[in-house]
Design a protein around this motif. Structure first.
Motif, PDB file in Angstrom:
ATOM      1  N   ILE A   1       6.360 -11.662   5.585  1.00 30.70           N
ATOM      2  CA  ILE A   1       5.768 -10.446   6.231  1.00 30.70           C
ATOM      3  C   ILE A   1       7.175  -9.490   6.592  1.00 30.70           C
ATOM      4  CG2 ILE A   1       5.573 -11.444   8.429  1.00 30.70           C
ATOM      5  CD1 ILE A   1       3.506  -8.460   7.013  1.00 30.70           C
ATOM      6  N   TYR A   2       8.143 -10.345   7.061  1.00 31.76           N
ATOM      7  CA  TYR A   2       9.264  -9.596   7.394  1.00 31.76           C
ATOM      8  C   TYR A   2      10.176  -8.990   5.950  1.00 31.76           C
ATOM      9  CZ  TYR A   2       8.645 -11.516  12.049  1.00 31.76           C
ATOM     10  OH  TYR A   2       8.130 -11.960  13.092  1.00 31.76           O
TER      11      TYR A   2
ATOM     12  N   TYR B   1      -3.609 -12.339  12.099  1.00 35.17           N
ATOM     13  CA  TYR B   1      -4.155 -11.292  12.623  1.00 35.17           C
ATOM     14  C   TYR B   1      -3.042 -10.358  13.177  1.00 35.17           C
ATOM     15  CZ  TYR B   1      -8.368 -13.950  13.115  1.00 35.17           C
ATOM     16  OH  TYR B   1      -9.705 -14.573  12.868  1.00 35.17           O
ATOM     17  N   LEU B   2      -2.001 -10.928  13.458  1.00 37.65           N
ATOM     18  CA  LEU B   2      -0.985 -10.117  13.730  1.00 37.65           C
ATOM     19  C   LEU B   2      -0.343  -9.535  12.459  1.00 37.65           C
ATOM     20  CD1 LEU B   2       1.071  -8.976  15.936  1.00 37.65           C
ATOM     21  CD2 LEU B   2       2.320 -10.882  15.832  1.00 37.65           C
ATOM     22  N   GLN B   3      -0.373 -10.033  11.354  1.00 39.80           N
ATOM     23  CA  GLN B   3       0.456  -9.718  10.370  1.00 39.80           C
ATOM     24  C   GLN B   3      -0.587  -8.597   9.643  1.00 39.80           C
ATOM     25  OE1 GLN B   3       0.874 -12.831   7.314  1.00 39.80           O
ATOM     26  NE2 GLN B   3       2.348 -13.649   8.451  1.00 39.80           N
ATOM     27  N   ILE B   4      -1.897  -8.645   9.874  1.00 39.40           N
ATOM     28  CA  ILE B   4      -2.643  -7.490   9.373  1.00 39.40           C
ATOM     29  C   ILE B   4      -2.468  -6.174  10.175  1.00 39.40           C
ATOM     30  CG2 ILE B   4      -5.129  -6.685   9.357  1.00 39.40           C
ATOM     31  CD1 ILE B   4      -5.978  -9.464   8.881  1.00 39.40           C
ATOM     32  N   ILE B   5      -2.283  -6.325  11.551  1.00 37.91           N
ATOM     33  CA  ILE B   5      -2.141  -5.229  12.529  1.00 37.91           C
ATOM     34  C   ILE B   5      -0.428  -4.772  12.275  1.00 37.91           C
ATOM     35  CG2 ILE B   5      -1.351  -4.654  14.781  1.00 37.91           C
ATOM     36  CD1 ILE B   5      -3.577  -6.763  15.708  1.00 37.91           C
TER      37      ILE B   5
ATOM     38  N   LEU C   1       0.997  -4.858   9.200  1.00 34.24           N
ATOM     39  CA  LEU C   1       0.761  -4.057   7.861  1.00 34.24           C
ATOM     40  C   LEU C   1      -0.011  -2.816   8.034  1.00 34.24           C
ATOM     41  CD1 LEU C   1      -0.037  -6.943   5.486  1.00 34.24           C
ATOM     42  CD2 LEU C   1       2.077  -5.495   5.570  1.00 34.24           C
ATOM     43  N   ALA C   2      -1.017  -2.784   8.999  1.00 33.88           N
ATOM     44  CA  ALA C   2      -1.880  -1.509   9.221  1.00 33.88           C
ATOM     45  C   ALA C   2      -1.086  -0.406   9.807  1.00 33.88           C
ATOM     46  CB  ALA C   2      -3.044  -1.808  10.077  1.00 33.88           C
ATOM     47  N   VAL C   3      -0.105  -0.989  10.889  1.00 29.48           N
ATOM     48  CA  VAL C   3       0.750   0.147  11.636  1.00 29.48           C
ATOM     49  C   VAL C   3       1.693   0.474  10.651  1.00 29.48           C
ATOM     50  CG1 VAL C   3       2.588   0.314  13.501  1.00 29.48           C
ATOM     51  CG2 VAL C   3       0.403  -0.969  14.045  1.00 29.48           C
ATOM     52  N   PHE C   4       2.432  -0.379   9.879  1.00 27.38           N
ATOM     53  CA  PHE C   4       3.401   0.012   8.633  1.00 27.38           C
ATOM     54  C   PHE C   4       2.927   0.939   7.689  1.00 27.38           C
ATOM     55  CE2 PHE C   4       6.200  -0.152   4.807  1.00 27.38           C
ATOM     56  CZ  PHE C   4       7.230  -0.148   5.530  1.00 27.38           C
ATOM     57  N   THR C   5       1.669   0.725   7.382  1.00 25.44           N
ATOM     58  CA  THR C   5       1.106   1.676   6.446  1.00 25.44           C
ATOM     59  C   THR C   5       0.724   3.195   6.942  1.00 25.44           C
ATOM     60  OG1 THR C   5      -0.199  -0.257   5.430  1.00 25.44           O
ATOM     61  CG2 THR C   5      -0.921   2.172   4.921  1.00 25.44           C
ATOM     62  N   VAL C   6       0.417   3.224   8.064  1.00 25.88           N
ATOM     63  CA  VAL C   6       0.347   4.635   8.764  1.00 25.88           C
ATOM     64  C   VAL C   6       1.671   5.009   9.249  1.00 25.88           C
ATOM     65  CG1 VAL C   6      -0.379   5.720  10.918  1.00 25.88           C
ATOM     66  CG2 VAL C   6      -1.813   3.959   9.900  1.00 25.88           C
ATOM     67  N   TRP C   7       2.567   4.366   9.586  1.00 20.66           N
ATOM     68  CA  TRP C   7       4.181   4.790   9.915  1.00 20.66           C
ATOM     69  C   TRP C   7       4.752   5.233   8.392  1.00 20.66           C
ATOM     70  CZ3 TRP C   7       8.603   3.266   7.304  1.00 20.66           C
ATOM     71  CH2 TRP C   7       9.743   3.813   7.898  1.00 20.66           C
ATOM     72  N   SER C   8       4.351   4.728   7.193  1.00 15.51           N
ATOM     73  CA  SER C   8       4.926   5.218   6.123  1.00 15.51           C
ATOM     74  C   SER C   8       4.693   6.684   5.651  1.00 15.51           C
ATOM     75  CB  SER C   8       4.309   4.195   4.890  1.00 15.51           C
ATOM     76  OG  SER C   8       3.070   4.151   4.574  1.00 15.51           O
ATOM     77  N   ILE C   9       3.607   7.046   6.124  1.00 11.37           N
ATOM     78  CA  ILE C   9       3.270   8.424   5.875  1.00 11.37           C
ATOM     79  C   ILE C   9       4.703   9.410   6.269  1.00 11.37           C
ATOM     80  CG2 ILE C   9       2.049  10.600   6.665  1.00 11.37           C
ATOM     81  CD1 ILE C   9      -0.364   8.586   7.231  1.00 11.37           C
TER      82      ILE C   9
END
Length: 479
Positions: A78-79, A329-333, A335-343
């Motif tokens: 993940i890192y 579960y932490l990895q899902i969170i 990835l979701a945060v990073f996806t939003v941040w990637s905007i």
């Protein structure tokens, strides 16, 4: 532009001089030599050579970053995934690789240094020593910051052989002599003997402001903040202070011990040692004026990988222990945060690409744009030089004229804010001296650092030769 002009003049047999005819004293010679050599071998223009080289280096650097990341985070994918995507989405990294700068190749040297210093600390292999020696020899020939590689390698050798002092001294001596030899020869023969200068002009450096500006630029990679302070230097300090206080509240002694222990890993230790030396060197030696532009963060893009590793380590050892979730579960969170941040980086990249397509000046590309390529004044200057190839040329945008004509172009007299009108007339009364020629003047120009035509008319004879919508060409001679 500086590297291009020196490379082109070297290729043309005029020697290592820039677009003004000035000597190469402020920068090391490796990049101009490399550009001119490739251009000579393949019979291509230095600008095209630089473009191709940067494209190749961008791919090589991304591969080297991923090699290091994959090896280090092979059990924590993940890192690896997050860090790799961060670099891929970085507009700062893209801008650096689309400009004619020494940083793309210097980044290659840095990444190779990270890989082989890791191997050397682990196994002390002779191959790694030789490769580190080669990198340390070439790096200061590319950027004076390359001395950081020499110092870092010397310290690593001492640490590795700390129990065998005489061997450490011997190896450091060998490494230092060979790695310093070429750059010392260059500085001695070219700078010192020819121009009584060792490391170029001495410009004002404000370490404190450079340090604060570097934090501001690095923070801007992650957050789209709008500063409320006048110079934008207060926000990074506030953010950093808040993070430190929060981490101090959350963590106990064992957490900090585990985090500090992570720096003893050969890969992290060698990387962070170099980063500290490089960061201090850059903030302490680079002209402060170059730090003030938020878009000019190329000095720190080259240490983007160590900064990401540092932040991942902080998360892993000082934040993760306080998050009571299973890894999946932490990895899902995450990835979701990073996806939003990637905007955020995608929007920045879209703006950069849009500006490039519109042919507007941006970041380091000021002169090779549509507005100048189609300039009537520039076209007329080209025709003038075809008729009079030996003409002396002056301009308020001299780098532009050089880029599109490849003729050495002189600057107009620079503004001195301390001069009165009487001082201007007194100090510039003989201009242009024994070098009458043509002024190629553009109505729109990026840097307002030269005297206006009204001022020039008071100190010299100006005869209008051609008038265009975007500028004019004058014949100038002394009064």
């Amino acid at each position: 532009m500086y590297y291009l002009s020196v490379a082109d003049n070297l290729l043309s047999g005029r020697g290592m001089i820039d677009s003004f005819g000035g000597s190469l004293t402020n920068f090391p010679p490796l990049l101009p030599i490399l550009l001119s050599t490739i251009s000579r071998l393949f019979h291509i223009d230095v600008l095209f050579t630089a473009w191709v080289l940067n494209v190749v280096l961008m791919g090589i650097n991304f591969i080297l970053i991923n090699i290091w990341l994959y090896r280090f985070f092979q059990h924590q994918k993940i890192y690896f995934f997050i860090a790799s995507l961060f670099v891929l989405l970085s507009t700062s990294n893209l801008i650096m690789h689309t400009s004619v700068l020494s940083e793309p190749l210097y980044l290659t040297f840095i990444l190779l240094f990270f890989i082989y210093s890791w191997k050397y600390v682990e196994k002390q292999a002779k191959t790694s020593f030789v490769i580190l020696l080669l990198i340390a020899t070439l790096s200061p020939l590319l950027r004076f910051s390359g001395f950081a590689q020499i110092l870092t390698a010397a310290l690593l050798i001492v640490i590795v052989y700390r129990k065998r002092f005489l061997l450490a001294v011997f190896l450091v001596g060998i490494f230092s002599v060979f790695s310093l030899s070429l750059i010392v020869i260059w500085l001695s023969l070219d700078n010192f003997l020819r121009y009584p200068i060792f490391l170029g002009d001495k410009n004002q450096v404000d370490f404190t402001q450079n340090f604060l500006q570097s934090l501001r630029k690095i923070l801007y990679w992650f957050l789209p903040y709008r500063p409320f302070s006048s110079d934008g230097l207060l926000e990074p300090l506030i953010f950093l202070a808040c993070m430190i206080i929060l981490l101090l509240i959350l963590n106990k002694k064992n957490h900090w011990a585990n985090w500090l222990k992570s720096f003893t890993h050969p890969a992290v230790f060698s990387m962070m040692l170099f980063t500290i030396i490089y960061f201090i060197s850059s903030t302490g030696n680079i002209i402060t004026a170059h730090h003030r532009d938020l878009s000019s963060d190329r000095y720190y893009v080259v240490i983007m990988l160590p900064i990401l590793v540092l932040l991942i380590g902080i998360f892993q050892f000082l934040i993760r222990p306080h998050i009571y979730l299973e890894n999946k579960y932490l990895q899902i969170i995450v990835l979701a945060v990073f996806t939003v941040w990637s905007i955020y980086p995608l929007v920045k990249m879209e703006k950069f690409i849009d500006i490039s397509r519109q042919g507007k000046p941006h970041y380091y590309n000021v002169y090779n744009i549509h507005a100048y390529q189609s300039s009537a004044t520039l076209m007329q200057a080209k025709r003038l030089l075809q008729e009079k190839p030996d003409a002396v040329i002056y301009s308020n945008v001299p780098q532009l004229v050089w880029l599109h004509t490849r003729v050495l172009t002189n600057e107009l007299p620079k503004i001195n804010k301390n001069w009165s009108e009487a001082d201007i007339i007194f100090n510039l009364s003989s201009w242009p001296g024994e070098r009458p020629g043509y002024i190629v003047f553009f109505e729109k120009y990026p840097y307002k650092k030269y005297f206006s035509l009204d001022v020039l008319e008071k100190i010299a004879n100006l005869e209008l030769i051609y008038a265009m919508d975007d500028g004019a060409i004058f014949y100038v001679s002394p009064k």
